[in-house]
Design a protein around this motif. Structure first.
Motif, PDB file in Angstrom:
ATOM      1  N   GLY A 175      -7.715  -6.134  -5.236  1.00  0.00           N
ATOM      2  CA  GLY A 175      -8.850  -7.060  -5.218  1.00  0.00           C
ATOM      3  C   GLY A 175      -9.364  -7.401  -3.849  1.00  0.00           C
ATOM      4  O   GLY A 175     -10.051  -8.412  -3.674  1.00  0.00           O
ATOM      5  N   GLY A 176      -9.029  -6.597  -2.844  1.00  0.00           N
ATOM      6  CA  GLY A 176      -9.536  -6.824  -1.507  1.00  0.00           C
ATOM      7  C   GLY A 176      -8.880  -7.989  -0.795  1.00  0.00           C
ATOM      8  O   GLY A 176      -7.850  -8.523  -1.226  1.00  0.00           O
ATOM      9  N   THR A 177      -9.504  -8.417   0.299  1.00  0.00           N
ATOM     10  CA  THR A 177      -8.924  -9.490   1.108  1.00  0.00           C
ATOM     11  C   THR A 177      -8.829 -10.821   0.355  1.00  0.00           C
ATOM     12  O   THR A 177      -7.888 -11.586   0.604  1.00  0.00           O
ATOM     13  CB  THR A 177      -9.705  -9.685   2.420  1.00  0.00           C
ATOM     14  OG1 THR A 177     -11.071 -10.009   2.126  1.00  0.00           O
ATOM     15  CG2 THR A 177      -9.661  -8.420   3.273  1.00  0.00           C
ATOM     16  N   ARG A 496     -10.449  11.541   0.996  1.00  0.00           N
ATOM     17  CA  ARG A 496     -10.316  10.976  -0.346  1.00  0.00           C
ATOM     18  C   ARG A 496     -11.679  10.489  -0.833  1.00  0.00           C
ATOM     19  O   ARG A 496     -12.498  10.014  -0.041  1.00  0.00           O
ATOM     20  CB  ARG A 496      -9.312   9.820  -0.348  1.00  0.00           C
ATOM     21  CG  ARG A 496      -7.883  10.267  -0.067  1.00  0.00           C
ATOM     22  CD  ARG A 496      -6.917   9.089   0.006  1.00  0.00           C
ATOM     23  NE  ARG A 496      -6.907   8.296  -1.205  1.00  0.00           N
ATOM     24  CZ  ARG A 496      -6.162   8.578  -2.278  1.00  0.00           C
ATOM     25  NH1 ARG A 496      -5.377   9.644  -2.279  1.00  0.00           N
ATOM     26  NH2 ARG A 496      -6.197   7.796  -3.345  1.00  0.00           N
ATOM     27  N   SER A 497     -11.893  10.597  -2.144  1.00  0.00           N
ATOM     28  CA  SER A 497     -13.167  10.176  -2.726  1.00  0.00           C
ATOM     29  C   SER A 497     -13.009   9.191  -3.879  1.00  0.00           C
ATOM     30  O   SER A 497     -13.988   8.584  -4.306  1.00  0.00           O
ATOM     31  CB  SER A 497     -13.952  11.398  -3.221  1.00  0.00           C
ATOM     32  OG  SER A 497     -13.179  12.142  -4.151  1.00  0.00           O
ATOM     33  N   SER A 498     -11.784   9.005  -4.401  1.00  0.00           N
ATOM     34  CA  SER A 498     -11.589   8.052  -5.496  1.00  0.00           C
ATOM     35  C   SER A 498     -11.772   6.628  -4.975  1.00  0.00           C
ATOM     36  O   SER A 498     -11.607   6.356  -3.783  1.00  0.00           O
ATOM     37  CB  SER A 498     -10.202   8.217  -6.114  1.00  0.00           C
ATOM     38  OG  SER A 498      -9.195   7.911  -5.154  1.00  0.00           O
ATOM     39  N   GLU A 499     -12.111   5.724  -5.885  1.00  0.00           N
ATOM     40  CA  GLU A 499     -12.324   4.332  -5.506  1.00  0.00           C
ATOM     41  C   GLU A 499     -11.212   3.453  -6.064  1.00  0.00           C
ATOM     42  O   GLU A 499     -10.821   3.597  -7.227  1.00  0.00           O
ATOM     43  CB  GLU A 499     -13.678   3.835  -6.026  1.00  0.00           C
ATOM     44  CG  GLU A 499     -14.863   4.515  -5.354  1.00  0.00           C
ATOM     45  CD  GLU A 499     -16.196   3.910  -5.777  1.00  0.00           C
ATOM     46  OE1 GLU A 499     -16.197   3.059  -6.701  1.00  0.00           O
ATOM     47  OE2 GLU A 499     -17.221   4.277  -5.189  1.00  0.00           O
ATOM     48  N   THR A 500     -10.713   2.560  -5.249  1.00  0.00           N
ATOM     49  CA  THR A 500      -9.707   1.600  -5.698  1.00  0.00           C
ATOM     50  C   THR A 500     -10.381   0.530  -6.554  1.00  0.00           C
ATOM     51  O   THR A 500     -11.615   0.374  -6.520  1.00  0.00           O
ATOM     52  CB  THR A 500      -9.033   0.918  -4.504  1.00  0.00           C
ATOM     53  OG1 THR A 500     -10.030   0.163  -3.781  1.00  0.00           O
ATOM     54  CG2 THR A 500      -8.387   1.926  -3.568  1.00  0.00           C
ATOM     55  N   PRO A 501      -9.606  -0.246  -7.316  1.00  0.00           N
ATOM     56  CA  PRO A 501     -10.204  -1.386  -8.014  1.00  0.00           C
ATOM     57  C   PRO A 501     -10.947  -2.328  -7.067  1.00  0.00           C
ATOM     58  O   PRO A 501     -12.003  -2.864  -7.417  1.00  0.00           O
ATOM     59  CB  PRO A 501      -8.999  -2.073  -8.653  1.00  0.00           C
ATOM     60  CG  PRO A 501      -8.015  -0.966  -8.864  1.00  0.00           C
ATOM     61  CD  PRO A 501      -8.197  -0.053  -7.689  1.00  0.00           C
ATOM     62  N   ARG A 504     -14.360  -0.867  -6.356  1.00  0.00           N
ATOM     63  CA  ARG A 504     -15.243  -0.950  -7.519  1.00  0.00           C
ATOM     64  C   ARG A 504     -15.671  -2.391  -7.801  1.00  0.00           C
ATOM     65  O   ARG A 504     -16.824  -2.647  -8.155  1.00  0.00           O
ATOM     66  CB  ARG A 504     -14.549  -0.366  -8.752  1.00  0.00           C
ATOM     67  CG  ARG A 504     -14.367   1.148  -8.670  1.00  0.00           C
ATOM     68  CD  ARG A 504     -13.973   1.717 -10.022  1.00  0.00           C
ATOM     69  NE  ARG A 504     -12.674   1.218 -10.481  1.00  0.00           N
ATOM     70  CZ  ARG A 504     -11.511   1.800 -10.230  1.00  0.00           C
ATOM     71  NH1 ARG A 504     -11.467   2.909  -9.491  1.00  0.00           N
ATOM     72  NH2 ARG A 504     -10.379   1.296 -10.694  1.00  0.00           N
ATOM     73  N   LEU A 505     -14.755  -3.329  -7.648  1.00  0.00           N
ATOM     74  CA  LEU A 505     -15.050  -4.725  -7.980  1.00  0.00           C
ATOM     75  C   LEU A 505     -15.896  -5.416  -6.915  1.00  0.00           C
ATOM     76  O   LEU A 505     -16.652  -6.336  -7.225  1.00  0.00           O
ATOM     77  CB  LEU A 505     -13.745  -5.499  -8.182  1.00  0.00           C
ATOM     78  CG  LEU A 505     -12.927  -5.107  -9.415  1.00  0.00           C
ATOM     79  CD1 LEU A 505     -11.563  -5.775  -9.384  1.00  0.00           C
ATOM     80  CD2 LEU A 505     -13.665  -5.476 -10.696  1.00  0.00           C
TER      81      LEU A 505
END
Length: 537
Positions: A175-177, A496-501, A504-505
């Motif tokens: 969820g980031g910082t 890398r090209s996939s996105e973490t949650p 995306r969020l």
């Protein structure tokens, strides 16, 4: 009044034997909370880089919770301000390295107001059920405000930025910082609640099960969530690999004066690139697919000055690879802090203009007012930089390189949108030479480590004078330079090209936590209003 007999020949005297001790105890009780608030702020500072004592954040917030719980909002406002001063004064001392203490003190005085307001909010929710949750959400709401106002925000000192070496780090990918910081603060407040309930049980012999469950979960859940998020952290290549070179040319001397020697800085970076080219030719190191220079590596505008363009072009041809050059350029009478993609055959192709320019460093808000206070401060920024409007993603030998220039690494949005625009690797070109050997460069390096995990990307940090580094998507530094030395780093890194949650969020976790904070604060205020109305009936 108590009259006691004295020895023969001496008059009777008043003797209140408990008064001095009572006064001393009262004085101690009065001074202890403000002292504890300030010292717990210092403890929080000690959890930040270059130290790896990330865990100190937990007892820091535990003490802060003890200081605030049950206080009036006025008392909590002052105690929160002292906590903010204890934390931010040492953390931001680097802002006064070259310009003196005035701007440093002014910055801290303003930023600590946000912490004071959070303190008042924490005191208000501290009597609610599950109060550590509301209190931790309030801290993140305070960080969200600091990241936006005044002057487009100053997020330096986010709790997440002190956790690059901590067990909570995988939560950055979730969820980031905001989520990472929330977990740390929640654990700290939960730790205090556990201690408080243990002492209450010893004193009364009983404790509410619901309160005990909340306290334990406040500590256990963040640790469990961090463990569960570990699979999100990976340095596996998804789109092949690229061999990247990071150049640190160094500067002629420390301090702001190096800007007067712009040509020397450019020559140093070209020279280090040519040294790399010689080592490649001799077989001492691998040939890079592309080369990354730092911010301000060419403060001489290569579009206007043919000699600067010739120096860059010679370096690009020597290494036989595209170079991302940090320049200062002027267009239409406006200055831009620009990254220029310089191809060894085509010359300059793509550009990226820094979007989050630094107040009081790259532009001067309230120029007339500041000049009236101290005219020397206005000379620091003679002409304001203009902001770019588009994310920077360079196509460098088939790899998509996202750019977040120096100060931008502190802003969630400025890094994230390079990834959402296709970046397979992130570069944070920086110039920290004006801050000497202060902790600033280590604090910024930790931010880049958080960003690597947050978006699961390799992050390179080319800096004029150090510390330059290559960071894997799991947040580990694999190579770094010293400070104020010329050097280069070459490494094969995963694309890398996939996105973490978290990618995306985007801002949604922060919005959710702000709403939680607002809900807790509204509940606390409503409860107090109803209690007062009931008392008047």
């Amino acid at each position: 009044m108590t009259v006691t007999a004295t020895s023969v020949g001496q008059p009777d005297r008043l003797e209140p034997p408990t008064a001095p001790a009572s006064r001393g105890a009262r004085l101690l009780r009065r001074l202890l909370p403000p002292a504890a608030a300030a010292l717990s702020g210092v403890l929080l500072y000690a959890s930040f880089p270059p130290r790896t004592l990330w865990w100190l954040a937990l007892p820091a917030f535990a003490v802060f919770g003890w200081v605030l719980r049950g206080r009036s909002w006025k008392a909590a406002l002052g105690l929160g301000y002292l906590f903010g001063l204890g934390f931010l004064l040492p953390l931001l001392v680097w802002t006064g390295v070259e310009v003196g203490p005035g701007p440093w003190i002014a910055l801290v005085v303003i930023e600590a107001v946000f912490v004071a307001l959070v303190g008042a909010g924490v005191a208000a929710v501290s009597k609610l059920p599950a109060w550590p949750v509301w209190a931790a959400a309030l801290w993140i709401a305070g960080e969200a405000a600091r990241a936006r106002v005044p002057f487009r925000g100053f997020p330096w000192g986010k709790i997440a930025f002190g956790q690059a070496d901590g067990v909570f780090l995988p939560l950055a990918a979730l969820g980031g910082t905001p989520v990472l910081g929330f977990a740390v603060v929640l654990s700290g407040f939960g730790l205090y609640e556990i201690v408080r309930l243990v002492l209450e049980r010893r004193r009364t012999g009983e404790v509410r099960r619901s309160a005990a469950a909340v306290a334990l979960l406040s500590v256990a859940v963040p640790f469990a969530a961090a463990a569960a998020a570990r699979p999100l952290v990976s340095d596996k290549a998804e789109d092949g690999t690229a061999t990247v070179a990071v150049i640190q040319g160094n500067v002629p001397r420390l301090g702001l004066e190096f800007n007067a020697q712009r040509r020397a800085v450019l020559d140093y970076h070209a020279r280090e690139t040519e040294r790399l080219a010689a080592d490649v030719k001799a077989g001492r190191t691998a040939k890079p697919d592309f080369v990354l220079w730092p911010e301000n590596s060419s403060d001489i505008d290569p579009y206007v000055n043919a000699d600067a363009a010739a120096v860059i072009d010679k370096a690009a041809k020597a290494i036989g690879a595209p170079i991302s050059v940090g320049g200062v350029v002027e267009r239409g009478g406006k200055l831009y802090n620009e990254q220029i993609l310089w191809d060894p055959v085509k010359g300059p192709t793509q550009t990226y203009d820094k979007r989050q320019v630094q107040p009081f460093g790259e532009y001067l808000p309230l120029r007339s007012f500041i000049g009236a206070v101290n005219e020397n401060w206005t000379s620091m920024v003679r002409q304001d930089f203009s902001r770019g409007s588009k994310p920077g993603v360079f196509d460098m030998d088939g790899a998509k390189v996202g750019l977040a220039t120096c100060y931008e690494a502190a802003f969630d949005w400025a890094v994230r949108d390079t990834v959402t625009h296709g970046a397979q690797i992130i570069s944070v070109p920086s110039n920290n030479a004006t801050f000497d050997r202060s902790e600033m460069t280590y604090q910024q390096l930790a931010m880049s480590r958080i960003r690597a995990v947050e978006h699961s990307r390799t992050v390179t940090v080319p800096v004029t004078s150090g510390v330059s580094a290559i960071i894997m998507p799991d947040g580990k530094i694999t190579q770094k330079t010293g400070m104020f030395v010329p050097d280069y780093l070459v490494q094969k890194v995963p694309l890398r090209s996939s996105e973490t949650p978290a990618t995306r969020l985007g801002i949604l976790p922060e919005i959710a936590l702000v709403l939680v904070a607002a809900g807790g604060l509204g509940w606390a205020i409503g409860t107090r209003v109803r209690a007062r109305r009931g008392a008047t009936l």
